[in-house]
Design a protein around this motif. Structure first.
Motif, PDB file in Angstrom:
ATOM      1  N   ASN A  97       0.814  -1.215   0.000  1.00  0.00           N
ATOM      2  CA  ASN A  97       0.000   0.000   0.000  1.00  0.00           C
ATOM      3  C   ASN A  97       0.846   1.263   0.000  1.00  0.00           C
ATOM      4  OD1 ASN A  97      -2.375  -1.439   0.049  1.00  0.00           O
ATOM      5  ND2 ASN A  97      -2.710  -1.194   2.237  1.00  0.00           N
ATOM      6  N   THR A  98       0.296   2.296  -0.609  1.00  0.00           N
ATOM      7  CA  THR A  98       0.844   3.642  -0.469  1.00  0.00           C
ATOM      8  C   THR A  98      -0.101   4.434   0.425  1.00  0.00           C
ATOM      9  OG1 THR A  98      -0.265   4.445  -2.463  1.00  0.00           O
ATOM     10  CG2 THR A  98       1.996   3.610  -2.716  1.00  0.00           C
ATOM     11  N   GLN A  99       0.392   5.537   0.955  1.00  0.00           N
ATOM     12  CA  GLN A  99      -0.384   6.362   1.861  1.00  0.00           C
ATOM     13  C   GLN A  99      -0.719   7.684   1.177  1.00  0.00           C
ATOM     14  OE1 GLN A  99       2.780   4.938   2.941  1.00  0.00           O
ATOM     15  NE2 GLN A  99       1.458   3.194   3.368  1.00  0.00           N
ATOM     16  N   VAL A 100      -1.981   8.104   1.336  1.00  0.00           N
ATOM     17  CA  VAL A 100      -2.476   9.350   0.751  1.00  0.00           C
ATOM     18  C   VAL A 100      -2.993  10.229   1.886  1.00  0.00           C
ATOM     19  CG1 VAL A 100      -4.180  10.382  -0.808  1.00  0.00           C
ATOM     20  CG2 VAL A 100      -3.163   8.156  -1.370  1.00  0.00           C
ATOM     21  N   ARG A 101      -2.604  11.490   1.855  1.00  0.00           N
ATOM     22  CA  ARG A 101      -3.124  12.455   2.829  1.00  0.00           C
ATOM     23  C   ARG A 101      -3.676  13.648   2.058  1.00  0.00           C
ATOM     24  NH1 ARG A 101      -2.797  13.899   8.451  1.00  0.00           N
ATOM     25  NH2 ARG A 101      -2.989  16.159   8.714  1.00  0.00           N
ATOM     26  N   MET A 102      -4.958  13.933   2.288  1.00  0.00           N
ATOM     27  CA  MET A 102      -5.614  15.103   1.701  1.00  0.00           C
ATOM     28  C   MET A 102      -5.826  16.107   2.818  1.00  0.00           C
ATOM     29  SD  MET A 102      -8.580  13.273  -0.507  1.00  0.00           S
ATOM     30  CE  MET A 102      -8.231  11.926  -1.606  1.00  0.00           C
ATOM     31  N   GLU A 103      -5.328  17.316   2.625  1.00  0.00           N
ATOM     32  CA  GLU A 103      -5.482  18.365   3.632  1.00  0.00           C
ATOM     33  C   GLU A 103      -6.321  19.497   3.059  1.00  0.00           C
ATOM     34  OE1 GLU A 103      -1.516  19.494   4.740  1.00  0.00           O
ATOM     35  OE2 GLU A 103      -1.242  17.690   5.953  1.00  0.00           O
ATOM     36  N   PHE A 104      -7.195  20.050   3.886  1.00  0.00           N
ATOM     37  CA  PHE A 104      -8.095  21.124   3.498  1.00  0.00           C
ATOM     38  C   PHE A 104      -7.823  22.316   4.410  1.00  0.00           C
ATOM     39  CE2 PHE A 104      -9.829  17.020   2.644  1.00  0.00           C
ATOM     40  CZ  PHE A 104     -10.438  17.119   1.406  1.00  0.00           C
ATOM     41  N   THR A 112     -10.719  27.671  -0.438  1.00  0.00           N
ATOM     42  CA  THR A 112     -10.066  26.552   0.238  1.00  0.00           C
ATOM     43  C   THR A 112      -8.832  26.126  -0.545  1.00  0.00           C
ATOM     44  OG1 THR A 112     -12.240  25.777   0.970  1.00  0.00           O
ATOM     45  CG2 THR A 112     -10.436  24.180   1.068  1.00  0.00           C
ATOM     46  N   LEU A 113      -7.769  25.803   0.172  1.00  0.00           N
ATOM     47  CA  LEU A 113      -6.583  25.197  -0.410  1.00  0.00           C
ATOM     48  C   LEU A 113      -6.642  23.703  -0.103  1.00  0.00           C
ATOM     49  CD1 LEU A 113      -3.779  25.496  -1.787  1.00  0.00           C
ATOM     50  CD2 LEU A 113      -2.828  25.769   0.521  1.00  0.00           C
ATOM     51  N   VAL A 114      -6.514  22.880  -1.150  1.00  0.00           N
ATOM     52  CA  VAL A 114      -6.500  21.429  -0.978  1.00  0.00           C
ATOM     53  C   VAL A 114      -5.125  20.927  -1.381  1.00  0.00           C
ATOM     54  CG1 VAL A 114      -7.541  19.226  -1.632  1.00  0.00           C
ATOM     55  CG2 VAL A 114      -8.956  21.290  -1.550  1.00  0.00           C
ATOM     56  N   ARG A 115      -4.498  20.157  -0.481  1.00  0.00           N
ATOM     57  CA  ARG A 115      -3.215  19.529  -0.751  1.00  0.00           C
ATOM     58  C   ARG A 115      -3.411  18.021  -0.716  1.00  0.00           C
ATOM     59  NH1 ARG A 115      -2.000  23.061   3.340  1.00  0.00           N
ATOM     60  NH2 ARG A 115      -0.772  24.880   2.759  1.00  0.00           N
ATOM     61  N   ILE A 116      -2.822  17.336  -1.680  1.00  0.00           N
ATOM     62  CA  ILE A 116      -2.850  15.871  -1.685  1.00  0.00           C
ATOM     63  C   ILE A 116      -1.415  15.384  -1.793  1.00  0.00           C
ATOM     64  CG2 ILE A 116      -3.672  13.779  -2.820  1.00  0.00           C
ATOM     65  CD1 ILE A 116      -6.027  15.418  -3.904  1.00  0.00           C
ATOM     66  N   ALA A 117      -1.009  14.564  -0.832  1.00  0.00           N
ATOM     67  CA  ALA A 117       0.333  13.989  -0.821  1.00  0.00           C
ATOM     68  C   ALA A 117       0.200  12.468  -0.833  1.00  0.00           C
ATOM     69  CB  ALA A 117       1.096  14.438   0.418  1.00  0.00           C
ATOM     70  N   GLU A 118       1.087  11.810  -1.562  1.00  0.00           N
ATOM     71  CA  GLU A 118       1.118  10.358  -1.563  1.00  0.00           C
ATOM     72  C   GLU A 118       2.563   9.901  -1.439  1.00  0.00           C
ATOM     73  OE1 GLU A 118      -0.772   6.456  -3.829  1.00  0.00           O
ATOM     74  OE2 GLU A 118      -1.069   8.440  -4.719  1.00  0.00           O
ATOM     75  N   SER A 119       2.759   8.808  -0.700  1.00  0.00           N
ATOM     76  CA  SER A 119       4.110   8.284  -0.469  1.00  0.00           C
ATOM     77  C   SER A 119       4.029   6.784  -0.232  1.00  0.00           C
ATOM     78  CB  SER A 119       4.743   8.974   0.745  1.00  0.00           C
ATOM     79  OG  SER A 119       3.974   8.694   1.914  1.00  0.00           O
ATOM     80  N   GLY A 120       5.217   6.161  -0.217  1.00  0.00           N
ATOM     81  CA  GLY A 120       5.304   4.762   0.167  1.00  0.00           C
ATOM     82  C   GLY A 120       5.641   3.792  -0.935  1.00  0.00           C
TER      83      GLY A 120
END
Length: 160
Positions: A97-104, A112-120
């Protein structure tokens, strides 16, 4: 929308495959968050084959894409309404699995600022290729989210 891709070293001095994309959306944070959290809305611009349930912490939902073969289980790890959503899903290049983080982030009461980061990803040529594909996909998701929330149009219908 800016992007960062694979470039920072980990504590051990190894390359870490990760990225972050972001976009500003001219709607209040509650509307933007709900457009990602709510399966009916998410299916209107992103998971065009359907999303099985809301993104509640501790659940596994299925995302289906009408224009991309297959449905994908998405494991929802943490959610804080109007702040962030953390997910895990299977990497495109293997059985992990990879990890996804969505920040609002509310910029004011109307944007609104939306950030999406993925790693792993594994540090392999296949992992790198998979990370690039997902970076493109999340960038397009943000654009589709923006157009859907601001204008009510399904941009994804015209991308593929």
């Amino acid at each position: 929308m800016a992007q960062e891709q694979s470039g920072k070293s980990s504590a051990q001095g190894e390359l870490e495959l990760k990225f972050q994309v972001y976009a500003k959306i001219a709607k209040p944070i509650s509307e933007v968050f709900d457009a990602v959290y709510n399966p009916k809305k998410l299916s209107g611009y992103f998971t065009t084959g359907g999303a099985s349930a809301p993104l509640d912490a501790g659940t596994t939902v299925t995302w289906d894409f009408a224009d991309f073969p297959g449905a994908f289980p998405v494991h929802v790890r943490q959610v804080e309404r109007n702040r962030f959503i953390e997910l895990e899903w299977k990497a495109g290049d293997g059985d992990y699995n990879t990890q996804v983080r969505m920040e609002f982030e509310a910029l004011d009461d109307k944007s609104t600022l939306v950030r999406i980061a993925e790693s792993g990803w594994k540090k392999t040529p296949e992992g790198l290729k998979s990370s690039y594909g997902n970076c493109m996909g999340w960038s397009q998701m943000l654009l589709a989210l923006k157009v859907f929330v601001e204008q009510g149009t399904n941009l994804r219908a015209f991308l593929y």
